[in-house]
Design an enzyme around this catalytic site. Structure first.
Site, PDB file in Angstrom:
ATOM      1  N   ARG A 102       0.858  -1.181   0.000  1.00 61.79           N
ATOM      2  CA  ARG A 102       0.000   0.000   0.000  1.00 61.79           C
ATOM      3  C   ARG A 102       0.896   1.233   0.000  1.00 61.79           C
ATOM      4  O   ARG A 102       1.989   1.218   0.600  1.00 61.79           O
ATOM      5  CB  ARG A 102      -0.880   0.038   1.256  1.00 61.79           C
ATOM      6  CG  ARG A 102      -2.057  -0.916   1.238  1.00 61.79           C
ATOM      7  CD  ARG A 102      -3.122  -0.485   0.218  1.00 61.79           C
ATOM      8  NE  ARG A 102      -4.285  -1.347   0.215  1.00 61.79           N
ATOM      9  CZ  ARG A 102      -4.512  -2.329  -0.650  1.00 61.79           C
ATOM     10  NH1 ARG A 102      -3.637  -2.597  -1.600  1.00 61.79           N
ATOM     11  NH2 ARG A 102      -5.623  -3.044  -0.589  1.00 61.79           N
ATOM     12  N   HIS A 148      -1.189   0.583 -10.095  1.00 62.00           N
ATOM     13  CA  HIS A 148      -1.845  -0.396  -9.202  1.00 62.00           C
ATOM     14  C   HIS A 148      -2.435  -1.551 -10.017  1.00 62.00           C
ATOM     15  O   HIS A 148      -3.602  -1.922  -9.849  1.00 62.00           O
ATOM     16  CB  HIS A 148      -2.931   0.281  -8.346  1.00 62.00           C
ATOM     17  CG  HIS A 148      -3.301  -0.535  -7.127  1.00 62.00           C
ATOM     18  ND1 HIS A 148      -3.740   0.026  -5.956  1.00 62.00           N
ATOM     19  CD2 HIS A 148      -3.291  -1.875  -6.903  1.00 62.00           C
ATOM     20  CE1 HIS A 148      -3.991  -0.926  -5.060  1.00 62.00           C
ATOM     21  NE2 HIS A 148      -3.724  -2.093  -5.619  1.00 62.00           N
TER      22      HIS A 148
HETATM   23  C1  GLV Z   1      -5.573  -4.845  -4.157  1.00 63.34           C
HETATM   24  O1  GLV Z   1      -4.874  -3.937  -3.889  1.00 63.34           O
HETATM   25  C2  GLV Z   1      -6.122  -5.772  -3.206  1.00 63.34           C
HETATM   26  O2  GLV Z   1      -5.960  -5.536  -2.003  1.00 63.34           O
HETATM   27  O3  GLV Z   1      -6.735  -6.772  -3.625  1.00 63.34           O
END
Ligand code: GLV
Length: 315
Positions: free
Chosen positions: A230, A278
């Protein structure tokens, strides 16, 4: 029978960015239920299960007869930062597809860093023929911070291509076939070995801002960082300073404090940072539907879900 005793017949699917097949497949599995993809289309008292990704604040609290909150992803930090209805079990996904994609990403970037691709790309841009000797992966130690399902699979895969692997986790893991450190007291030992540090920790009060100035001051000189956990695990300015000072040689970043990463953020054009949007991994109905369907069935039968989250622990 009171309204609360009566079991509702609505499943709410709220994950606007997810594969459109999700609600269709859930509907097929529960033909007698109404599957809504919009909160406004659901009768709140009739919703028994909510399958969600980052629901708007207050949405889940408005569902008085909810029996399950199923997250369509691995991380629950955003969800847990919401006010949630008391006592409703929360489940996250442990999706083999998500694990496989994440492992590919970590393996791909570990190999690229090991083979000095950032330096070779820089040399190409500057039209410099710079011969860098390839070395066996055994000489590169990849350190994985966070040994959950994702971290363990990455460790296995990295070992199988020949990397030296070390791990670190909050609590000690036994019987691993690579050295593993545990707890804050052993973090320095871990850092002294890792040439590539992979962040795969959940975001909790304990891990937020873990990678700060102090952390970066004691990494192995010239180590690289891969953040697939994160954004808030890392202090952005401290990372830039460590790269500029040569404490770190490169950072591969897939997650950010603010997503999408703002257009004026210095990460975008920093020469020692690779940004990906991401997309290191994702969940797909093909590999995760059975788990979601199984958990809804469990909730309807009054049983706890698989992969239940402990809100106090934060994952
Ligand atoms: C993506 O970031 C997840 O937590 O699945």
């Amino acid at each position: 029978m009171t309204a609360a005793d009566k079991q509702g017949r609505t499943i709410l699917f709220h994950s606007p960015g997810s594969d459109k097949a999700w609600p269709v497949e859930i509907q097929k599995a529960f033909p007698a239920f109404k599957v809504c993809t919009q909160f406004a289309d659901a009768e709140p008292g009739d919703v028994v299960a909510a399958v969600v990704w980052n629901p708007p604040p207050g949405m889940l609290e408005a569902l008085p007869n909810l029996r399950l909150i199923q997250v369509v992803g691995a991380g629950v930090d955003k969800l847990l930062s919401n006010h949630l209805p008391e006592g409703v079990p929360i489940a996250r996904l442990v999706d083999p597809g998500l694990v496989a994609r994440m492992t590919e990403y970590v393996l791909m970037h570990s190999l690229a860093l090991h083979r000095q691709m950032p330096d070779l790309q820089r040399a190409q841009r500057e039209r410099r023929w710079t011969y860098l000797h390839p070395t066996p992966p055994k000489r590169t130690c990849v350190g994985i911070l966070g040994l959950g399902v994702l971290g363990m699979n990455c460790a296995r895969s990295l070992s199988s291509v020949g990397f030296t692997v070390v791990g670190w986790s909050k609590s000690r893991k036994e019987e691993l076939d690579f050295p593993c450190y545990a707890g804050p007291a052993e973090l320095d030992q871990f850092k002294q070995q890792a040439d590539i540090i992979v962040l795969l920790l959940p975001l909790t009060e304990e891990t937020e801002n873990l990678v700060d100035e102090n952390f970066l001051a004691t990494v192995k000189k010239g180590a690289a960082l891969i953040n697939v956990g994160r954004g808030k695990l890392v202090v952005d300015n401290a990372l830039i300073e460590a790269l500029d000072a040569g404490l770190l040689r490169h950072a591969i970043l897939d997650v950010f404090r603010t997503e999408p990463l703002p257009v004026d953020h210095p990460f975008w054009d920093h020469p020692k940072i690779t940004v990906t949007p991401h997309n290191s991994s994702s969940t797909h109905p093909a590999t995760a539907l059975n788990q979601v369907v199984g958990n809804i069935r469990r909730a309807l039968a009054g049983e706890p879900p698989q992969n239940q989250v402990d809100p106090a622990r934060g994952y």
